[in-house]
Design an enzyme around this catalytic site. Structure first.
Site, mmCIF file in Angstrom:
data_model
loop_
_atom_site.group_PDB
_atom_site.id
_atom_site.type_symbol
_atom_site.label_atom_id
_atom_site.label_comp_id
_atom_site.label_asym_id
_atom_site.label_seq_id
_atom_site.Cartn_x
_atom_site.Cartn_y
_atom_site.Cartn_z
ATOM 1 N N LYS A 42 12.194 -19.556 -46.617
ATOM 2 C CA LYS A 42 13.402 -19.211 -47.370
ATOM 3 C C LYS A 42 14.592 -19.125 -46.415
ATOM 4 O O LYS A 42 14.461 -18.631 -45.308
ATOM 5 C CB LYS A 42 13.228 -17.858 -48.073
ATOM 6 N N GLY A 43 15.738 -19.621 -46.848
ATOM 7 C CA GLY A 43 16.946 -19.535 -46.038
ATOM 8 C C GLY A 43 17.271 -20.813 -45.293
ATOM 9 O O GLY A 43 18.255 -20.866 -44.569
ATOM 10 N N CYS A 44 16.441 -21.824 -45.446
ATOM 11 C CA CYS A 44 16.729 -23.117 -44.828
ATOM 12 C C CYS A 44 17.335 -24.036 -45.874
ATOM 13 O O CYS A 44 16.831 -24.110 -46.997
ATOM 14 C CB CYS A 44 15.453 -23.758 -44.293
ATOM 15 N N GLN A 45 18.386 -24.733 -45.496
ATOM 16 C CA GLN A 45 18.994 -25.685 -46.413
ATOM 17 C C GLN A 45 18.048 -26.864 -46.632
ATOM 18 O O GLN A 45 17.907 -27.369 -47.734
ATOM 19 C CB GLN A 45 20.328 -26.172 -45.868
ATOM 20 N N SER A 46 17.378 -27.282 -45.567
ATOM 21 C CA SER A 46 16.352 -28.319 -45.676
ATOM 22 C C SER A 46 15.058 -27.652 -46.115
ATOM 23 O O SER A 46 14.896 -26.442 -45.994
ATOM 24 C CB SER A 46 16.116 -28.973 -44.319
#
Length: 143
Positions: free
Chosen positions: A51-55
């Site tokens: 969670k928290g990754c754009q990818s």
């Protein structure tokens, strides 16, 4: 003999120092990502997504003999290279080593200053997730 986290971080910093431009460093990161293999396809689900990754980044762990092992994959080549660097430093370490790792190679290589904000946030999210897994294994070992 197994290298310490600090020794591996120094190796990474040395490797990055060979490149003169950030374009070359990014290409090296991409190459590292291409070498990242072995992530189980059936675990590319939301349950294992960081969670928290754009990818999209998927991360699984296992513990063997008190040491934590990571496997990861991403749909972004640069992010895949970043997680390959983290795995290189943290794989096969005890939960305490992972929890206490300062990951100084990130500043020593200049990654902190050269990553776009979204990638820097994603890198932080991956580190946080890896440390959370280590905390969970530590709690499990204490019980």
């Amino acid at each position: 003999m197994v290298k310490t986290i600090a020794e591996i971080e120094d190796e990474i910093a040395d490797e990055f120092s060979f490149f003169e431009s950030w374009q070359d460093k990014y290409e090296y990161i991409i190459e590292l990502g291409k070498k990242l293999k072995g992530y189980p396809e059936d675990k590319q689900t939301d349950e294992y997504k960081v969670k928290g990754c754009q990818s999209s980044v998927w991360l699984v762990t296992e513990e063997t003999d008190g040491k934590v092992y990571f496997k990861a994959d991403s749909d972004s080549t640069i992010v895949k290279g970043l997680i390959a660097l983290l795995i290189r430093v943290l794989n096969g370490r005890t939960p305490d080593e992972i929890i206490n790792a300062k990951l100084e190679f990130i500043s020593k290589t200049g990654l902190q200053q050269h990553l776009a904000q979204t990638r820097a946030n994603g890198l932080s999210a991956m580190i946080k997730q890896m440390k959370m897994y280590a905390l969970a294994y530590k709690a499990k070992q204490l019980n």
